[in-house]
Structures are given as C-alpha cells and as structure tokens.
Design a protein around this motif. Structure first.
Motif, PDB file in Angstrom:
ATOM      1  N   ASP A 141     -16.578  22.275 -76.572  1.00  0.00           N
ATOM      2  CA  ASP A 141     -15.294  20.287 -76.708  1.00  0.00           C
ATOM      3  C   ASP A 141     -15.615  19.013 -75.956  1.00  0.00           C
ATOM      4  OD1 ASP A 141     -14.966  22.370 -74.555  1.00  0.00           O
ATOM      5  OD2 ASP A 141     -12.740  22.326 -74.756  1.00  0.00           O
ATOM      6  N   HIS A 142     -17.056  19.576 -75.238  1.00  0.00           N
ATOM      7  CA  HIS A 142     -16.791  18.129 -73.515  1.00  0.00           C
ATOM      8  C   HIS A 142     -17.731  17.873 -74.215  1.00  0.00           C
ATOM      9  CE1 HIS A 142     -13.691  20.612 -71.431  1.00  0.00           C
ATOM     10  NE2 HIS A 142     -13.772  20.235 -69.917  1.00  0.00           N
ATOM     11  N   ASN A 143     -18.877  17.715 -74.147  1.00  0.00           N
ATOM     12  CA  ASN A 143     -20.157  17.094 -74.242  1.00  0.00           C
ATOM     13  C   ASN A 143     -20.379  17.392 -75.519  1.00  0.00           C
ATOM     14  OD1 ASN A 143     -21.127  16.314 -72.317  1.00  0.00           O
ATOM     15  ND2 ASN A 143     -22.119  18.469 -71.559  1.00  0.00           N
ATOM     16  N   CYS A 164     -10.818  23.052 -75.768  1.00  0.00           N
ATOM     17  CA  CYS A 164     -10.639  24.425 -76.032  1.00  0.00           C
ATOM     18  C   CYS A 164      -9.242  25.043 -75.927  1.00  0.00           C
ATOM     19  CB  CYS A 164     -11.289  24.886 -74.537  1.00  0.00           C
ATOM     20  SG  CYS A 164     -10.969  24.517 -73.498  1.00  0.00           S
ATOM     21  N   HIS A 165      -7.873  24.271 -74.567  1.00  0.00           N
ATOM     22  CA  HIS A 165      -6.681  24.405 -74.600  1.00  0.00           C
ATOM     23  C   HIS A 165      -6.169  24.643 -75.722  1.00  0.00           C
ATOM     24  CE1 HIS A 165      -9.067  25.004 -70.874  1.00  0.00           C
ATOM     25  NE2 HIS A 165      -8.763  23.711 -70.371  1.00  0.00           N
ATOM     26  N   GLN A 166      -6.106  23.941 -76.654  1.00  0.00           N
ATOM     27  CA  GLN A 166      -5.176  23.194 -77.109  1.00  0.00           C
ATOM     28  C   GLN A 166      -5.571  24.181 -78.342  1.00  0.00           C
ATOM     29  OE1 GLN A 166      -2.780  21.371 -78.254  1.00  0.00           O
ATOM     30  NE2 GLN A 166      -2.519  22.305 -80.563  1.00  0.00           N
ATOM     31  N   SER A 189     -13.144  28.989 -67.549  1.00  0.00           N
ATOM     32  CA  SER A 189     -14.127  28.204 -67.006  1.00  0.00           C
ATOM     33  C   SER A 189     -13.244  26.413 -66.799  1.00  0.00           C
ATOM     34  CB  SER A 189     -15.940  28.005 -66.883  1.00  0.00           C
ATOM     35  OG  SER A 189     -15.424  28.179 -68.580  1.00  0.00           O
ATOM     36  N   ASP A 190     -12.351  26.096 -67.154  1.00  0.00           N
ATOM     37  CA  ASP A 190     -12.549  24.863 -66.940  1.00  0.00           C
ATOM     38  C   ASP A 190     -10.114  24.841 -66.226  1.00  0.00           C
ATOM     39  OD1 ASP A 190     -11.963  21.647 -68.316  1.00  0.00           O
ATOM     40  OD2 ASP A 190     -10.063  22.467 -68.169  1.00  0.00           O
ATOM     41  N   SER A 191     -10.518  23.672 -65.366  1.00  0.00           N
ATOM     42  CA  SER A 191      -9.001  23.963 -64.616  1.00  0.00           C
ATOM     43  C   SER A 191      -7.670  23.610 -65.401  1.00  0.00           C
ATOM     44  CB  SER A 191      -8.885  22.686 -63.450  1.00  0.00           C
ATOM     45  OG  SER A 191      -9.543  21.544 -64.140  1.00  0.00           O
ATOM     46  N   HIS A 192      -8.432  23.542 -66.522  1.00  0.00           N
ATOM     47  CA  HIS A 192      -6.761  23.480 -67.370  1.00  0.00           C
ATOM     48  C   HIS A 192      -6.356  24.524 -68.200  1.00  0.00           C
ATOM     49  CE1 HIS A 192      -6.622  19.358 -66.385  1.00  0.00           C
ATOM     50  NE2 HIS A 192      -6.096  19.158 -65.473  1.00  0.00           N
ATOM     51  N   THR A 193      -6.340  25.514 -68.034  1.00  0.00           N
ATOM     52  CA  THR A 193      -6.506  26.625 -68.411  1.00  0.00           C
ATOM     53  C   THR A 193      -5.207  26.804 -68.409  1.00  0.00           C
ATOM     54  OG1 THR A 193      -9.075  26.993 -68.262  1.00  0.00           O
ATOM     55  CG2 THR A 193      -6.829  28.637 -68.893  1.00  0.00           C
ATOM     56  N   GLY A 224      -4.427  11.193 -76.598  1.00  0.00           N
ATOM     57  CA  GLY A 224      -5.205  12.222 -76.793  1.00  0.00           C
ATOM     58  C   GLY A 224      -5.649  13.749 -75.537  1.00  0.00           C
ATOM     59  N   SER A 225      -6.163  14.382 -75.295  1.00  0.00           N
ATOM     60  CA  SER A 225      -6.249  15.261 -74.595  1.00  0.00           C
ATOM     61  C   SER A 225      -5.331  16.399 -74.606  1.00  0.00           C
ATOM     62  CB  SER A 225      -6.590  14.696 -72.763  1.00  0.00           C
ATOM     63  OG  SER A 225      -4.954  14.709 -73.019  1.00  0.00           O
ATOM     64  N   CYS A 226      -6.166  17.329 -73.290  1.00  0.00           N
ATOM     65  CA  CYS A 226      -5.531  18.847 -73.340  1.00  0.00           C
ATOM     66  C   CYS A 226      -3.307  19.134 -73.526  1.00  0.00           C
ATOM     67  CB  CYS A 226      -6.165  19.886 -73.143  1.00  0.00           C
ATOM     68  SG  CYS A 226      -6.707  19.190 -71.019  1.00  0.00           S
ATOM     69  N   THR A 227      -3.851  17.359 -72.759  1.00  0.00           N
ATOM     70  CA  THR A 227      -2.132  17.561 -72.332  1.00  0.00           C
ATOM     71  C   THR A 227      -1.546  17.524 -73.250  1.00  0.00           C
ATOM     72  OG1 THR A 227      -2.993  16.578 -70.162  1.00  0.00           O
ATOM     73  CG2 THR A 227       0.196  16.719 -70.274  1.00  0.00           C
ATOM     74  N   THR A 279     -12.061  16.038 -79.335  1.00  0.00           N
ATOM     75  CA  THR A 279     -12.251  16.492 -78.310  1.00  0.00           C
ATOM     76  C   THR A 279     -12.435  15.949 -77.345  1.00  0.00           C
ATOM     77  OG1 THR A 279     -14.047  14.983 -78.174  1.00  0.00           O
ATOM     78  CG2 THR A 279     -14.578  17.221 -79.684  1.00  0.00           C
ATOM     79  N   CYS A 280     -12.513  16.317 -76.348  1.00  0.00           N
ATOM     80  CA  CYS A 280     -12.130  16.157 -74.735  1.00  0.00           C
ATOM     81  C   CYS A 280     -12.202  14.283 -74.822  1.00  0.00           C
ATOM     82  CB  CYS A 280     -13.198  16.357 -73.679  1.00  0.00           C
ATOM     83  SG  CYS A 280     -12.451  18.244 -73.815  1.00  0.00           S
ATOM     84  N   GLY A 281     -13.161  13.850 -75.494  1.00  0.00           N
ATOM     85  CA  GLY A 281     -14.212  12.724 -75.334  1.00  0.00           C
ATOM     86  C   GLY A 281     -14.049  11.405 -73.872  1.00  0.00           C
ATOM     87  N   PHE A 282     -12.809  10.838 -74.671  1.00  0.00           N
ATOM     88  CA  PHE A 282     -12.517   9.666 -73.333  1.00  0.00           C
ATOM     89  C   PHE A 282     -11.970   9.964 -72.155  1.00  0.00           C
ATOM     90  CE2 PHE A 282      -8.459  10.654 -75.327  1.00  0.00           C
ATOM     91  CZ  PHE A 282      -6.897  10.385 -74.150  1.00  0.00           C
ATOM     92  N   CYS A 283     -11.127  11.549 -72.385  1.00  0.00           N
ATOM     93  CA  CYS A 283     -10.325  11.802 -70.960  1.00  0.00           C
ATOM     94  C   CYS A 283     -11.673  12.356 -70.194  1.00  0.00           C
ATOM     95  CB  CYS A 283     -10.191  13.215 -71.083  1.00  0.00           C
ATOM     96  SG  CYS A 283      -8.925  14.108 -70.023  1.00  0.00           S
ATOM     97  N   ILE A 284     -12.964  12.081 -70.225  1.00  0.00           N
ATOM     98  CA  ILE A 284     -14.008  12.692 -69.137  1.00  0.00           C
ATOM     99  C   ILE A 284     -14.528  11.555 -69.005  1.00  0.00           C
ATOM    100  CG2 ILE A 284     -15.425  13.957 -71.280  1.00  0.00           C
ATOM    101  CD1 ILE A 284     -14.652  14.949 -66.818  1.00  0.00           C
ATOM    102  N   GLY A 285     -14.492  10.366 -69.699  1.00  0.00           N
ATOM    103  CA  GLY A 285     -15.536   8.920 -69.542  1.00  0.00           C
ATOM    104  C   GLY A 285     -16.902   9.380 -70.621  1.00  0.00           C
ATOM    105  N   SER A 302      -3.838  11.632 -71.247  1.00  0.00           N
ATOM    106  CA  SER A 302      -4.431  12.445 -70.631  1.00  0.00           C
ATOM    107  C   SER A 302      -3.774  13.136 -69.374  1.00  0.00           C
ATOM    108  CB  SER A 302      -5.904  12.112 -70.614  1.00  0.00           C
ATOM    109  OG  SER A 302      -6.286  11.300 -70.348  1.00  0.00           O
ATOM    110  N   ASN A 303      -4.585  13.742 -68.013  1.00  0.00           N
ATOM    111  CA  ASN A 303      -4.162  14.596 -66.848  1.00  0.00           C
ATOM    112  C   ASN A 303      -4.729  13.601 -65.647  1.00  0.00           C
ATOM    113  OD1 ASN A 303      -5.812  15.573 -67.516  1.00  0.00           O
ATOM    114  ND2 ASN A 303      -5.526  17.154 -68.392  1.00  0.00           N
ATOM    115  N   ARG A 304      -5.255  13.481 -66.147  1.00  0.00           N
ATOM    116  CA  ARG A 304      -6.428  12.687 -64.422  1.00  0.00           C
ATOM    117  C   ARG A 304      -6.870  11.229 -64.645  1.00  0.00           C
ATOM    118  NH1 ARG A 304      -9.546  18.052 -64.205  1.00  0.00           N
ATOM    119  NH2 ARG A 304      -8.422  19.260 -62.841  1.00  0.00           N
TER     120      ARG A 304
HETATM  121 FE1  SF4 Z   1     -11.449  18.138 -71.580  1.00  0.00          FE
HETATM  122 FE2  SF4 Z   1      -9.978  16.532 -70.157  1.00  0.00          FE
HETATM  123 FE3  SF4 Z   1      -8.552  18.579 -70.807  1.00  0.00          FE
HETATM  124 FE4  SF4 Z   1     -10.727  18.730 -69.065  1.00  0.00          FE
HETATM  125  S1  SF4 Z   1      -8.090  17.493 -68.765  1.00  0.00           S
HETATM  126  S2  SF4 Z   1     -10.037  19.754 -70.920  1.00  0.00           S
HETATM  127  S3  SF4 Z   1     -11.577  17.045 -70.147  1.00  0.00           S
HETATM  128  S4  SF4 Z   1      -9.431  16.854 -72.078  1.00  0.00           S
END
Ligand code: SF4
Ligand code: MIC
Length: 649
Positions: free
Chosen positions: A64-66, A100-102, A118-122, A295-298, A356-362, A377-379
C-alpha cells in the motif's frame, strides 16, 4: 480489583514476565501485519531466521505504500513480497486493495486479539477492541516466526467520553483534542483506553480514526471497548462471528483519567509542522488554500468519503484548490460507487488517486512551492508532503470539504450559513465485499521460488558492542526529531530494500552531507554518535531510521528522551540508546565534538551508570539507559539478528 480492557487482553497473551507496570513482558501475537515499505526488509530478516512457515493465527502482507512504480524497484519489491507470502503461509493483499490499517479493520480485526504491525499506525485496530501495536519490521518478523513481542507493561490512561458530537464536528476533532491535551511527547509507555457513555455514539470507523492518530501522542496503543457498535460493524463486514464483548470492569484502576465532553468539541486543526500544534479552525479561518487531500489511514473510511460526497453533491471544487481523494480501500471505493458518492465527487471535480497511502507519505501529490495544504492524514512534519516549504494542516473531512468549497480555511459549521445541511451518513447494514485481492498462500509453499530483483540486498548486520566507543558527534539535533528527519520516505522510499543506496539520504533534510561525513569518520576507525533533544525518533516505525545510521557507522544515540519504537529499533540494530541524566548536559556538547564512552559491556551488565567524556570540551557527564536484560544482550551481540545467529540468504 477489576481489570481494564488493556489488562484483560494483555494478561491473556503474556508468555514471559509478569503484568507489572513498567517491567518488560513478552506477549504472544495473534496477527502480525506488514506493509511493503517496511515489509521487504522485515521478510529478508524473516528469511534469515530459517523458519519454514509462519507460526501465527494469521499473518498478512499488505502492499500500500510504494505503489507509484516509477522505475522497477517498487514492482520488484511487490513480486518479492508475493513470493515470500506464498512460500511461508502469509496472506498477500495486492496493491490496489487498500491501506493496510483500513483493510485490516474491515476484513480481519478481531476484538480481544493482539495485532503487531510494521507500521506505527497499527493501533487503528484498537477501534475494534484489539491491542494493536506498531513495531519495527524485525520485531514483526520475530512474531511471525512465533516469538514473543517484548514491551513495557503499560500505564493506562482512561479517556472518559461523555456527550455526543455536534454536527460538523467529527472523530478527527476528538483525536486532535486528545493531542492538544497530551501533546506529542511524554506519553511513552502508556495506553489510552476510551470509556464512558460517549463511546456508544461513535461508530467503529470513527473510533479507528481516534486510535489511529493516538500514535502521534507516542502511546503504545489506544483501545476502545468491543460493544454493540462493534458487533454492528463486524456484521456489516459479514463477520459477526468474530465479535466478543470486551469492556473494562466497573472497579478497574487507571493511572490517570481525563474527561472529554464530545458535545463541547469544535472543529480543530493541527497547524504546521507538528500534529501537536492544535488550534481551533475558527482561529485560522480565512487562510487561502491551494490543496486539499482526503484519505490516509486516519480518514478514508466509507463514512468519511460519503460525508464529503454528500457535502460536495451538486457543488464544484473551488478553482484555486486541487482536491484529491485516496480512498482507504477497494471496499470503500466500491461501496461509495454503489451509493452514488463516487459520481457526486467526480462531478464536483475531485481528482481520484489510488487506494493507497499516496499523498500521505509524500510520494505523490506534492503541492506547489509554499502551498497551504489541508489534509485529513495524521502527520504534517516539515517536508513530508514532498514540498519542503509547504504548510500542511491536519483536519477532519468536514473541515477539508469546507475549504474545497470556499477556497479558504473555513469552520465547517459556517457551511450552514451557505445553505448546507450536515449529512448524517447511514453505514450500510451489509457492505459490498469482494476479497479477491487477497491472495491466500498454498498449503505447502516449500517449492515456491522467491523472486529477487536487483534492488533487493541483504539485511545488514551490526557488529558486537565494543569495549569503548570513541566517536564524533556527527550531528546534534534539537527536540522532536522524527524518523522522517532521520530517513525520509516519499520519493526516496523506493530504496527501502537497498540499504547502501537508501543510507545516502540519512538526515537529508537537515544535513544532506551527513552520509559522506559519517563514512569519512568511520574510515578513521571512530564511530559516529548522534545527539538529540526531547522525543528523539518520533513518528514512524521505519527501522531504516536505525539500519541506515548503523550502516554508516553510528553506534550511539544520546538524547534527552527517545520514542518507544525507534528506541527498540536502535537496540535491534546494535546502536546504544542513551539518555542524558541531567538534560542541561545537552548544552555541553557541540557537533563535531569527540566523545569517549568506556567500559560499556561491563557497565551494562552491572547496570551501572555510564560516564561520557567530551574530549573536545574536557568535560564529563552521566547518561542513563532504560534497557532490559534482554535488550542488553541484544546490544552486546550487535543486534537481534546476530543474537539469533541467523544467516543471510
Ligand atoms: Fe500510509 Fe500515511 Fe497511514 Fe503511514 S500514515 S500507513 S503513509 S496512510
Ligand atoms: C508513515 O506514516 O510514516 C509510514 C510510512 O507509514 C511509516 C512506515 C514506513 O516508514 O514505512 C509508519 O508510520 O510507521
């Protein structure tokens, strides 16, 4: 004495240690998950453990990231991950299936279970009453191999919710309020447990928005009870049988209680450049907006996208705003399509990105120079959007939609003055579900050949802890240094499985020459030492923030305080995390100073204080370490892989 939810779930899963706050326990993980950006390295390490098959109820590998796939690297990683999943008995969620989280919340999250990702938003999984924890890839690989996950038995803070959210105020505003109260520092080793009569007014996706972004406070995880609302959600996912009730006992004891009256909340925003810089939307109204990202997992659930679709119905995106939506999952996209939301959004002029994560991870949708970007998003760390001087504000879907309409930061409640009615979204009794983008592993994968593209290297190993670290302070940084500062994601992320290449970007945003300097210092036989301030290593779980510095010869980090996941990653890769005993001693040291740390193994073993000599200043100062015996062993061996005696393939 009664138990909290956290205690009930953790105590059932403890396999080593005792449930005593502040001590280390090993817990059994029911469900490990990985995502591709951390997963490739995690599986290289898993392979080095020489295990035939995963040993868990469910192990799952998400892509979902790359997914931008400029160049061969991402696609090669996906193929590698797919072949590893098939070989070792792991479910593979293909690119396009969602974040992944959604997706995990929708299809696999189970109340009462443990989830390690293996992701902080688990912690998103806490929305369905799981103890869901983010960790470095190596820790997740160990859990897949059947090993325990080691954590500090947490302190528990009760967040007692009363009242009910007013129209135009939503779950994102709740977690932004939590961030205002607790900030992004000082919460390590704590679990946020939600309770009170306000809980039943929140649906599971709303709860998941709250637990997801608890990560920004630095807590171990956040958890909601599993109640009728949880049952309703699981039923709509065709998984009613996964439901069990979980609630705290009446006489459960918490370390702290904080009250939040949902009825009193108003729209909030995290202003640049930290999720902890909270302001009322009213206070920042009128700022012209260039970009809005939903968007984003949030905030990418059916509820979030349909709310915005209903607001946008019959309206157009403001001409000065670029509005992009990345749905959280294929399921979300299919369901908003069936309910007409997709066509309302398309007619309004929305740009749709992949699920996907897309914009959230830049790694896509970087805004223009100096842009004002509103994101759900969250960050909003500096530079994370891919545009160094962009000003990113984190807001709710409602506040995002209001800006899309007016072209300015607008309190969404003011939309009523423009004739808008707050859309109350009905969640389908039964979602449209299609699981065809999960690839189930074969019963026996032993003949599966693992695909390895040219970008896939070996998991590097560290060297045992030397008697003494004679080193140079290659970099001295301030407070709240995030893993995005240490090793950027975005466009650089495609090198995740190529450590020599990825290491060229360590501290890129602060000192682009760091890697060259570090290599030169190492060539002289000295080690590199990093000096940091408060909450060093905030943010992501990416173990590359430890692996790449290790590769460049970093052997010690000395900071005022360190964040949980990053500290564990440093230990896993043989870098000693040290804390100033007296925070003022931070001032003694300057970048390029020569430091000497003597007698390390003996002092560690005896648990005695370490004194560091700043040879340049001819001064000494004491440092502390908060390391269990297990962690000391890992450090002495030069990292977890060395300790396990694993062999690289
Ligand atoms: Fe993906 Fe962004 Fe959630 Fe990290 S914070 S898992 S990059 S959507
Ligand atoms: C993030 O949001 O920063 C990430 C990208 O999802 C990271 C994981 C990674 O760096 O791969 C996280 O949150 O752990």
């Amino acid at each position: 004495m009664g138990f909290t939810i956290t205690e009930k779930i953790l105590n059932k899963h403890i396999v080593e240690g005792k449930p005593e706050k502040g001590t280390e326990v090993g817990i059994k993980i029911d469900q490990p998950l990985t995502q591709d950006a951390t997963g490739t390295m995690a599986y290289l390490q898993f392979e080095a453990m020489n295990v035939l098959k995963v040993k868990t109820e469910l192990s799952i590998s998400y892509v979902d990231h790359n997914t931008v796939q400029v160049g061969f690297e991402n696609a090669d990683d996906h193929k590698y991950l797919q072949s590893v999943a098939a070989k070792y008995g792991i479910v593979y969620s293909r690119a396009g299936n969602g974040i992944c989280h959604q997706v995990h919340l929708e299809r696999f999250g189970k109340p009462g279970k443990t989830l390690l990702g293996s992701d902080s938003h688990t912690p998103t999984g806490g929305g369905v009453g799981m103890i869901a924890i983010g960790a470095g890839g190596l820790d997740v690989a160990v859990a897949m191999a059947g090993g325990p996950f080691y954590m500090t038995y947490p302190k528990i803070t009760k967040i007692n919710l009363t009242g009910k959210l007013k129209p135009w105020v939503s779950a994102k505003d709740v977690i932004l309020k939590v961030l205002e109260i607790f900030t992004t520092k000082g919460n390590v080793g704590t679990v946020f447990e939600y309770a009170g009569p306000g809980v039943k007014t929140l649906s599971v996706p709303e709860r998941a928005t709250i637990t997801n972004m608890g990560a920004e406070c630095g807590v171990t995880t956040s958890v909601f009870p599993s109640d009728e609302k949880t049952k309703e959600f699981l039923k709509a996912q065709g998984r009613e049988k996964d439901w069990v009730e979980i609630k705290a006992d009446e006489d459960a004891i918490y370390d702290k209680t904080v009250e939040i009256n949902l009825s009193e909340l108003e729209p909030l925003a995290a202003t640049p450049h930290s999720p902890g810089n909270i302001k009322k939307v009213k206070e920042i109204e009128g700022i012209e907006v260039d970009q809005v990202c939903l968007g984003s997992c949030t905030n990418s659930s059916y509820r979030d996208l349909m709310t915005v679709a209903k607001i946008m119905k019959g309206k157009k995106v403001h001409p000065n705003v670029s509005f992009v939506i990345a749905p959280g999952s294929k399921q979300v996209l299919e369901n908003i399509t069936k309910e007409g939301g997709l066509s309302d959004l398309l007619s309004a002029g929305v740009r749709f990105a992949e699920n996907t994560c897309g914009f959230c991870i830049g790694n896509s949708q970087s805004p223009k120079t100096g842009a004002i970007s509103l994101r759900t998003s969250n960050r909003n760390f500096e530079g994370r959007s891919g545009t160094k001087d962009a000003q990113v504000y984190l807001v709710s879907p409602e506040t995002a939609a209001a800006a899309v309409i007016t072209g300015k930061i607008t309190d969404p409640r003011d939309l009523e003055k423009l004739g808008f009615k707050y859309p109350q979204i009905k969640i389908p009794k039964k979602f449209y579900i299609d699981d065809s983008m999960f690839i189930q592993p074969p019963k026996d994968g032993k003949n599966i050949k693992i695909y390895r593209g040219p970008n896939i290297g070996e998991p590097p190993k560290s060297t045992p802890m030397p008697e003494e670290i004679k080193g140079i302070v290659t970099i001295k940084v301030g407070d709240k240094i995030t893993t995005d500062h240490i090793i950027p994601a975005g466009a650089r992320m495609k090198y995740r499985s190529n450590i020599p290449k990825y290491s060229e970007f360590v501290f890129e945003i602060i000192d682009p020459k760091f890697h060259e300097k570090a290599k030169k210092i190492r060539e002289t036989g000295k080690f590199n030492i990093i000096v940091g301030g408060v909450s060093y290593g905030q943010g992501s779980s990416r173990e590359h923030a430890a692996i790449c510095p290790m590769y460049l010869g970093v052997k010690a980090v000395i900071a005022k305080s360190l964040e949980r996941i990053h500290k564990a990653n440093l230990v896993n890769f043989g870098i000693i995390p040290l804390k100033f005993k007296n925070e003022n001693d931070y001032e003694i040291i300057d970048q390029n100073d020569e430091l000497e740390i003597l007698n390390i193994p003996a002092l560690l073993k005896k648990g005695e204080k370490i004194t560091i000599k700043d040879k340049t200043k001819n001064k000494t100062f004491d440092v502390e370490y908060d390391l269990s015996d297990r962690e000391k062993k890992i450090l002495l061996a030069g990292g977890t892989l060395n300790l396990m005696g694993g062999k690289s393939k």
